[in-house]
Design an enzyme around this catalytic site. Structure first.
Site, PDB file in Angstrom:
ATOM      1  N   ARG A   1      22.627 -14.147   5.120  1.00  0.00           N
ATOM      2  CA  ARG A   1      23.261 -13.078   5.914  1.00  0.00           C
ATOM      3  C   ARG A   1      22.447 -12.878   7.189  1.00  0.00           C
ATOM      4  O   ARG A   1      21.262 -12.539   7.115  1.00  0.00           O
ATOM      5  CB  ARG A   1      23.281 -11.756   5.133  1.00  0.00           C
ATOM      6  CG  ARG A   1      23.962 -11.827   3.769  1.00  0.00           C
ATOM      7  CD  ARG A   1      25.466 -11.686   3.881  1.00  0.00           C
ATOM      8  NE  ARG A   1      26.128 -12.011   2.633  1.00  0.00           N
ATOM      9  CZ  ARG A   1      26.532 -11.112   1.736  1.00  0.00           C
ATOM     10  NH1 ARG A   1      26.341  -9.831   1.962  1.00  0.00           N
ATOM     11  NH2 ARG A   1      27.155 -11.500   0.658  1.00  0.00           N
ATOM     12  N   GLU A  46      22.143 -10.539   9.096  1.00  0.00           N
ATOM     13  CA  GLU A  46      22.088  -9.112   9.435  1.00  0.00           C
ATOM     14  C   GLU A  46      20.814  -8.858  10.218  1.00  0.00           C
ATOM     15  O   GLU A  46      19.730  -9.262   9.792  1.00  0.00           O
ATOM     16  CB  GLU A  46      22.062  -8.278   8.142  1.00  0.00           C
ATOM     17  CG  GLU A  46      23.348  -8.370   7.338  1.00  0.00           C
ATOM     18  CD  GLU A  46      23.148  -8.104   5.841  1.00  0.00           C
ATOM     19  OE1 GLU A  46      22.008  -8.170   5.363  1.00  0.00           O
ATOM     20  OE2 GLU A  46      24.160  -7.853   5.172  1.00  0.00           O
ATOM     21  N   ARG A  53      15.733  -3.088   1.528  1.00  0.00           N
ATOM     22  CA  ARG A  53      16.677  -3.584   0.518  1.00  0.00           C
ATOM     23  C   ARG A  53      17.412  -4.851   0.954  1.00  0.00           C
ATOM     24  O   ARG A  53      18.223  -5.378   0.224  1.00  0.00           O
ATOM     25  CB  ARG A  53      17.708  -2.479   0.197  1.00  0.00           C
ATOM     26  CG  ARG A  53      17.168  -1.461  -0.765  1.00  0.00           C
ATOM     27  CD  ARG A  53      18.139  -0.381  -1.105  1.00  0.00           C
ATOM     28  NE  ARG A  53      18.516   0.404   0.047  1.00  0.00           N
ATOM     29  CZ  ARG A  53      19.730   0.456   0.557  1.00  0.00           C
ATOM     30  NH1 ARG A  53      20.708  -0.230   0.038  1.00  0.00           N
ATOM     31  NH2 ARG A  53      19.988   1.208   1.616  1.00  0.00           N
ATOM     32  N   HIS A  54      17.171  -5.289   2.187  1.00  0.00           N
ATOM     33  CA  HIS A  54      17.880  -6.472   2.688  1.00  0.00           C
ATOM     34  C   HIS A  54      16.908  -7.562   3.098  1.00  0.00           C
ATOM     35  O   HIS A  54      15.883  -7.296   3.702  1.00  0.00           O
ATOM     36  CB  HIS A  54      18.716  -6.113   3.926  1.00  0.00           C
ATOM     37  CG  HIS A  54      19.835  -5.184   3.632  1.00  0.00           C
ATOM     38  ND1 HIS A  54      19.681  -3.828   3.650  1.00  0.00           N
ATOM     39  CD2 HIS A  54      21.126  -5.419   3.291  1.00  0.00           C
ATOM     40  CE1 HIS A  54      20.841  -3.254   3.338  1.00  0.00           C
ATOM     41  NE2 HIS A  54      21.732  -4.198   3.112  1.00  0.00           N
ATOM     42  N   GLU A  77      22.985  -0.002  -4.239  1.00  0.00           N
ATOM     43  CA  GLU A  77      24.029  -0.919  -4.708  1.00  0.00           C
ATOM     44  C   GLU A  77      23.386  -2.191  -5.266  1.00  0.00           C
ATOM     45  O   GLU A  77      22.492  -2.756  -4.666  1.00  0.00           O
ATOM     46  CB  GLU A  77      24.944  -1.288  -3.534  1.00  0.00           C
ATOM     47  CG  GLU A  77      26.028  -2.268  -3.925  1.00  0.00           C
ATOM     48  CD  GLU A  77      26.708  -2.936  -2.722  1.00  0.00           C
ATOM     49  OE1 GLU A  77      26.892  -2.275  -1.690  1.00  0.00           O
ATOM     50  OE2 GLU A  77      27.051  -4.121  -2.855  1.00  0.00           O
ATOM     51  N   SER A  98      28.790  -5.966  -6.081  1.00  0.00           N
ATOM     52  CA  SER A  98      30.166  -5.586  -5.800  1.00  0.00           C
ATOM     53  C   SER A  98      31.087  -6.632  -6.411  1.00  0.00           C
ATOM     54  O   SER A  98      30.730  -7.804  -6.504  1.00  0.00           O
ATOM     55  CB  SER A  98      30.411  -5.362  -4.315  1.00  0.00           C
ATOM     56  OG  SER A  98      30.044  -6.511  -3.625  1.00  0.00           O
ATOM     57  N   ARG A 137      17.583  -7.856  -5.517  1.00  0.00           N
ATOM     58  CA  ARG A 137      17.904  -6.418  -5.545  1.00  0.00           C
ATOM     59  C   ARG A 137      17.807  -5.902  -6.988  1.00  0.00           C
ATOM     60  O   ARG A 137      17.253  -4.832  -7.248  1.00  0.00           O
ATOM     61  CB  ARG A 137      19.311  -6.243  -4.979  1.00  0.00           C
ATOM     62  CG  ARG A 137      19.825  -4.859  -4.733  1.00  0.00           C
ATOM     63  CD  ARG A 137      19.357  -4.200  -3.450  1.00  0.00           C
ATOM     64  NE  ARG A 137      19.791  -4.729  -2.192  1.00  0.00           N
ATOM     65  CZ  ARG A 137      20.952  -4.457  -1.598  1.00  0.00           C
ATOM     66  NH1 ARG A 137      21.826  -3.659  -2.179  1.00  0.00           N
ATOM     67  NH2 ARG A 137      21.230  -4.959  -0.418  1.00  0.00           N
TER      68      ARG A 137
HETATM   69  P1  ATP Z   1      24.793  -3.850   1.134  1.00  0.00           P
HETATM   70  O1  ATP Z   1      25.865  -2.802   1.292  1.00  0.00           O
HETATM   71  O2  ATP Z   1      23.677  -3.463   0.224  1.00  0.00           O
HETATM   72  O3  ATP Z   1      24.311  -4.394   2.448  1.00  0.00           O
HETATM   73  P2  ATP Z   1      26.897  -5.747   0.815  1.00  0.00           P
HETATM   74  O4  ATP Z   1      27.994  -4.768   0.584  1.00  0.00           O
HETATM   75  O5  ATP Z   1      26.783  -6.454   2.087  1.00  0.00           O
HETATM   76  O6  ATP Z   1      25.485  -5.067   0.407  1.00  0.00           O
HETATM   77  P3  ATP Z   1      27.951  -7.801  -0.882  1.00  0.00           P
HETATM   78  O7  ATP Z   1      28.369  -8.668   0.213  1.00  0.00           O
HETATM   79  O8  ATP Z   1      28.974  -7.091  -1.663  1.00  0.00           O
HETATM   80  O9  ATP Z   1      26.863  -6.759  -0.383  1.00  0.00           O
HETATM   81  O10 ATP Z   1      26.970  -8.644  -1.834  1.00  0.00           O
HETATM   82  C1  ATP Z   1      26.874  -8.486  -3.227  1.00  0.00           C
HETATM   83  C2  ATP Z   1      25.457  -8.166  -3.660  1.00  0.00           C
HETATM   84  O11 ATP Z   1      24.545  -9.062  -3.045  1.00  0.00           O
HETATM   85  C3  ATP Z   1      24.937  -6.796  -3.243  1.00  0.00           C
HETATM   86  O12 ATP Z   1      25.336  -5.826  -4.148  1.00  0.00           O
HETATM   87  C4  ATP Z   1      23.450  -6.992  -3.243  1.00  0.00           C
HETATM   88  O13 ATP Z   1      22.934  -6.949  -4.571  1.00  0.00           O
HETATM   89  C5  ATP Z   1      23.318  -8.405  -2.762  1.00  0.00           C
HETATM   90  N1  ATP Z   1      23.046  -8.441  -1.315  1.00  0.00           N
HETATM   91  C6  ATP Z   1      23.938  -8.413  -0.300  1.00  0.00           C
HETATM   92  N2  ATP Z   1      23.343  -8.505   0.912  1.00  0.00           N
HETATM   93  C7  ATP Z   1      22.019  -8.611   0.650  1.00  0.00           C
HETATM   94  C8  ATP Z   1      20.867  -8.752   1.467  1.00  0.00           C
HETATM   95  N3  ATP Z   1      20.949  -8.820   2.800  1.00  0.00           N
HETATM   96  N4  ATP Z   1      19.663  -8.840   0.853  1.00  0.00           N
HETATM   97  C9  ATP Z   1      19.551  -8.802  -0.483  1.00  0.00           C
HETATM   98  N5  ATP Z   1      20.598  -8.680  -1.321  1.00  0.00           N
HETATM   99  C10 ATP Z   1      21.817  -8.573  -0.773  1.00  0.00           C
END
Ligand code: ATP
Length: 428
Positions: free
Chosen positions: A210, A212, A218-219, A351, A354, A402
């Protein structure tokens, strides 16, 4: 003479000849004796030798963290505080450590995270750090076991991809010969294609990327995604598999490492299924009463999630998220199309997962592409699998780091990542 590990010594008789391999963590010199603190992956032992002990090497000159092979006699009634003592009779230095050490290994974890990550292979020599990764591996094993027992087959899908799952945001570009490609954000499209192929239940453990830009505790920009997809199933079935996976992970850790974790005072959260549930709308009502709620269709702020987390102490599901907040492949609720058959698993305000039932009707999928502003031509390889009897299906994705962070109560996701990738870090 047999090779032993420190933890394997305790069952031996007094005076047994033993040989071990590991590192010298510390050297303490008294008037007549030298005590070497020896460490292997399983624990610490004291090696005792007279100062003018034997005509071998001068043990006081061995630098801390040198790799050694040692031999001696195991003393059942050893005097060491470590509980394990060996009367040293021979030592060979396999590789001497340079000095000074960039990180102290014998002290508790005090250096800041960035310094520790810069010298990660040394940092991992600390027991409290390597314990995190033993727990992470055990958590994953618990999930793999549960999924295999429930008929899931492990698969591998490409991580260099041509289309994005979420519509272009947060993608890393890759130059792929003459074409433009991306690093995969999620195996979503491929796992759906696989359930259309007749493999009824699939799971994958693999990296997800990602791009981001934000830097939070947490990311990270590369994490381990545990993904499942199941055919002839809906979101309720997927939620049951999620409850089983999280409980399976925690049970495995408690079975293998429970005593050790209790000893350090760590309270592992309990995960008794079924987990409590609240719909998105119910959550809005609850937050309204508390005086701070988002308008329908918007995500919760961290403060609002904290407020919900206080209501449910532990794991809980938020279900039926509005369509606007979910990706194109999420199935609308047939009774109320403004929301979807989706869920997030939360732990307090965080979270973890999902998931959702997915759209399986190709006409509906085309409409969903349009409503999200996506060009269906970019997804033709994926759409094809919907044309020939795609079964109803559902699935989810957990971030392993996570989950590990939450279960071990770590304050930063980087603690649960061997070599994290974030906005500022690309090495080691
Ligand atoms: P968040 O809202 O926490 O940024 P997201 O809605 O982007 O997460 P999803 O795309 O639904 O997350 O990804 C499913 C799962 O993958 C998340 O619940 C989380 O456990 C994990 N996850 C997502 N993005 C990240 C990240 N950048 N770093 C670590 N874990 C992640």
């Amino acid at each position: 003479m047999e090779f032993f590990t420190v933890s394997g010594l305790r069952s031996l008789k007094n005076d047994t000849d033993v040989r071990l391999s590991g590192w010298i963590q510390d050297v303490r010199v008294t008037k007549n004796l030298v005590f070497l603190i020896f460490r292997d992956y399983t624990g610490l032992a004291q090696l005792t030798v007279k100062r003018d002990g034997w005509a071998g090497i001068d043990v006081t000159s061995i630098s801390r963290e040198s790799a050694v092979s040692v031999q001696g006699k195991y003393l059942v009634k050893g005097m060491s505080k470590l509980g394990v003592e060996i009367l040293l009779s021979g030592i060979s230095v396999l590789n001497a450590a340079g000095t000074p050490l960039p990180l102290a290994i014998s002290d508790p974890v005090i250096s800041d995270v960035e310094t520790r990550l810069d010298h990660r292979s040394l940092d991992l020599r600390k027991r409290e750090v390597s314990r995190i990764f033993r727990a992470k591996s055990t958590l994953l094993w618990g999930i793999r076991k549960f999924l295999r027992e429930n008929g899931f087959e492990e698969v591998q899908t490409p991580k260099i991809v041509a289309a994005s799952t979420e519509g272009g945001a947060d993608l890393f570009n890759v130059k792929y010969f003459e074409k433009e490609a991306y690093l995969s954000q999620s195996p979503q499209l491929y796992k759906e294609m696989l359930v259309s192929s007749g493999i009824n239940r699939v799971f994958e453990v693999g990296p997800a990327f990602r791009a981001e830009k934000h830097n939070t505790v947490r990311h990270i920009n590369e994490f381990t995604s545990i993904d499942i997809e199941m055919a002839f199933s809906d979101h309720e079935d997927a939620m049951r598999m999620l409850e089983g996976s999280v409980s399976g992970a925690i049970d495995e850790v408690m079975n293998e490492m429970g005593d050790e974790l209790r000893e350090i005072g760590l309270k592992i959260p309990s995960a008794k299924a079924p987990f409590p549930r609240i719909t998105y709308r119910e959550a809005l009502d609850y937050l309204h009463k508390k005086g701070d709620a988002p308008p329908f269709g918007e995500d919760f702020t961290p403060e609002q999630l904290r407020s919900l987390g206080e209501k449910f102490d532990g794991f809980y599901f938020i279900t039926k998220w509005p369509s606007a907040l979910r990706p194109f492949y999420t199935m609308p609720d047939p009774e109320d199309p403004s929301v979807t058959n989706s869920f997030d698993l939360q732990f307090q305000e965080k979270e973890i997962t999902s998931g959702a039932q997915r759209v399986h009707d190709p006409e509906m999928l085309l409409e969903r592409f349009k409503s999200k502003g996506l060009d269906s031509k970019d997804f033709s390889f994926y759409l094809e699998s919907f044309m020939y009897g795609m079964p109803p299906h559902a699935g989810w994705a957990i971030g392993l780091e996570r989950l590990c962070m939450i279960i071990l109560n770590l304050s930063n996701i980087r603690e649960a990542t061997l070599f994290p990738r974030d906005r500022n870090r690309l090495v080691p």
